[in-house]
Design an enzyme around this catalytic site. Structure first.
Site, PDB file in Angstrom:
ATOM      1  N   HIS A 165      43.476  32.754  47.342  1.00 19.38           N
ATOM      2  CA  HIS A 165      42.686  33.986  47.460  1.00 19.38           C
ATOM      3  C   HIS A 165      42.462  34.669  46.113  1.00 19.38           C
ATOM      4  CE1 HIS A 165      42.799  34.379  51.959  1.00 19.38           C
ATOM      5  NE2 HIS A 165      43.659  33.414  51.749  1.00 19.38           N
ATOM      6  N   ASP A 372      39.631  40.008  39.723  1.00 13.05           N
ATOM      7  CA  ASP A 372      39.873  39.990  41.175  1.00 13.05           C
ATOM      8  C   ASP A 372      39.306  38.691  41.745  1.00 13.05           C
ATOM      9  OD1 ASP A 372      40.514  40.851  43.756  1.00 13.05           O
ATOM     10  OD2 ASP A 372      39.816  42.886  43.382  1.00 13.05           O
TER      11      ASP A 372
END
Ligand code: ADP
Ligand code: G6P
Length: 472
Positions: A165, A372
């Site tokens: 992720h 991110d």
């Protein structure tokens, strides 16, 4: 309840964790656990009736499997020592900063590594126990990178997928990792290794070539007489759930109430876990300076910053909290007036209803991570703005920037650039807002979390025929 399942998700966290202080046993309270992984996988799990193997967030507690919200949950215990060395240590003081461009210095400790191996073994064994013959097992994220190979040794019959992720670093950074070979070999136990972006998949293949001398062809790695595919699957949000939320009269009323409570002002909103990768201090600095420079006056605009408590015993997170709270105090002290604070800061977790109301109330959503993997908050905001109002300020360093091209994109390290971009977003005409929002919504609606999961799982179910013979 039969635990044996044809579809098993293995993640460090279960989708719920225990509310501290509510006791054990029947009387205990549970709440949704934080972060993008749970937001994305929970809806997929509910639809597939699978089993979720993970930790329930409390140390030193052994729990029996239980069911919640249509999901079968198998808790994997962690002792206080595991939490300190495996979770707070190797996962969040070593891997997390290393994989996020070393925005904080990674800690390399052999004791933490040993705990990482030990806890990964425990997860692999738990998954091996619940997976039925030939089942699909989908292992999640950086905490469990050794599980694919461990599980393959225990259960060669399984079809194993892995999804990361967070970003996967380039060779030059990954090379620092003392246990770099073991981590790559762990991941290569999967049939399919998924990443958020194509660049991360390329980093992985390049590392397999350089570090393991593995043969490859494009994004296929030939390893142990098998083909391991590395591919990008950008994760997304549950558009259906968010549509339901914003249609609720209670959510709409709450959005109005928030606007009224804040007065007749432009609302900027930040929603993050309190994490040093999220660029919260840069955001505050830029916003504060707009008042210092006279571009904004108290009462004209307000920043609502919601920061969910996260990894609170890790030193870097404690330092960050102190820094942010000082910064908020200073900005309000310097630029606020009675009845007109400049920043509203909340260090707490909100319900999905409340978050949706905040998204509806916000004029400018400010998402400024320094790095991110994806950033679901940006996509949630877009999914909630069916009214085509509001603007999104988005860091170039969020994975979501590759898809949300019509956001006001910004380099969060460039404070002047951030200030200019915030002003542009604040002053955007409604027609311009609608033009940008329409384009972003098209992308998010067409590529929601269901499609992400379908794409990953159908790719995992395909036989691993390579795209060509090895090139090396
Ligand atoms: P990360 O996975 O690093 O936390 P993401 O933006 O990808 O970052 O995902 C965060 C998820 O957590 C989103 O689904 C968001 O709605 C949720 N979230 C973030 N802050 C809060 C909060 N204060 N209260 C409740 N949920 C939150
Ligand atoms: C990110 C990570 C997840 C993690 C979440 C919350 O989304 O990718 O793996 O679960 O943050 O962090 P926590 O440490 O509380 O599980």
């Amino acid at each position: 309840m039969s635990l044996s399942s044809e579809f098993v998700v293995v993640a460090n966290r279960l989708p719920v964790d225990r509310v501290p202080g509510t006791g054990t046993g029947e009387g205990a309270s549970w709440r949704r656990s934080p972060g993008g992984l749970v937001s994305a996988i929970a809806p997929v799990m509910r639809r597939r009736e699978g089993t979720w193997v993970g930790w329930h967030g409390a140390p030193d507690e052994v729990l029996m499997p239980f069911e919640t919200d249509g999901m079968k949950l198998v808790p994997v215990p962690q002792s206080s020592e595991d939490v300190e060395l495996y979770y707070e240590g190797f996962s969040n003081a070593t891997l997390w900063p290393l994989y996020h461009d070393v925005v904080a210095p990674p800690v390399y400790s052999r004791e933490m590594w040993d705990a990482y191996v030990r806890v990964n073994e425990r997860f692999a064994k738990a998954a091996a126990r619940v997976a039925s013959q030939g089942a699909i097992v989908w292992v999640q994220d950086y905490q469990l990178q050794l599980v694919p190979a461990m599980l393959r040794r225990l259960r060669p019959d399984l079809r194993i997928g892995f999804f990361l992720h967070i970003p996967f670093p380039p060779l030059e950074l990954f090379w620092q990792m003392p246990w770099r070979r073991q981590i790559l070999e762990g991941l290569l136990g999967a049939d399919l290794v998924g990443f958020q972006l194509p660049g991360a998949a390329s980093n992985f293949v390049r590392l397999c070539r350089r570090l393991l001398d593995a043969r490859y062809n494009k994004q296929d790695v030939f390893w142990d007489d098998r083909v391991v595919r590395a591919r990008a699957f950008p994760i997304s949000v549950d558009v259906g759930e968010l549509n339901d939320l914003i249609a609720r009269p209670s959510v709409r009323e709450r959005a109005e109430e928030i606007r009224t409570d804040l007065g007749d002002t432009t609302i900027l909103l930040g929603v993050d876990r309190l994490d040093y990768t999220k660029g919260i201090t840069q955001r505050l600095e830029a916003f504060g300076e707009l008042f210092g420079d006279g571009h904004l006056k108290p009462g004209e605009a307000v920043l609502v910053q919601i920061a969910t408590p996260s990894r609170e015993r890790v030193e870097q997170y404690q330092l960050l909290r102190d820094q942010i709270e000082q910064q908020v105090g200073r900005i309000n002290g310097e630029y606020g007036e009675i009845g007109f604070p400049v920043v509203h800061y909340m260090h707490t977790s909100y319900t999905r209803d409340e978050l949706a109301a905040l998204y509806l109330a916000a004029d400018v959503m400010v998402v400024t991570p320094l790095r991110d993997g994806m950033n679901l908050v940006a996509k949630e905001y877009v999914a909630c703005r069916a009214d085509l109002r509001g603007t999104l300020v988005l860091s170039e360093f969020a994975g979501a920037a590759a898809e949300l091209k019509r956001a006001y994109q910004v380099n969060p390290y460039d404070i002047d650039g951030l200030k200019d971009t915030l002003l542009m977003a604040l002053n955007a005409e409604p027609a311009e807002q609608a033009r940008r929002m329409r384009a972003m919504r098209k992308r998010v609606i067409e590529h929601d979390v269901d499609r992400w999961a379908r794409d990953f799982l159908s790719s995992l179910e395909e036989p691993n025929s390579p795209s060509g013979p090895p090139l090396q």
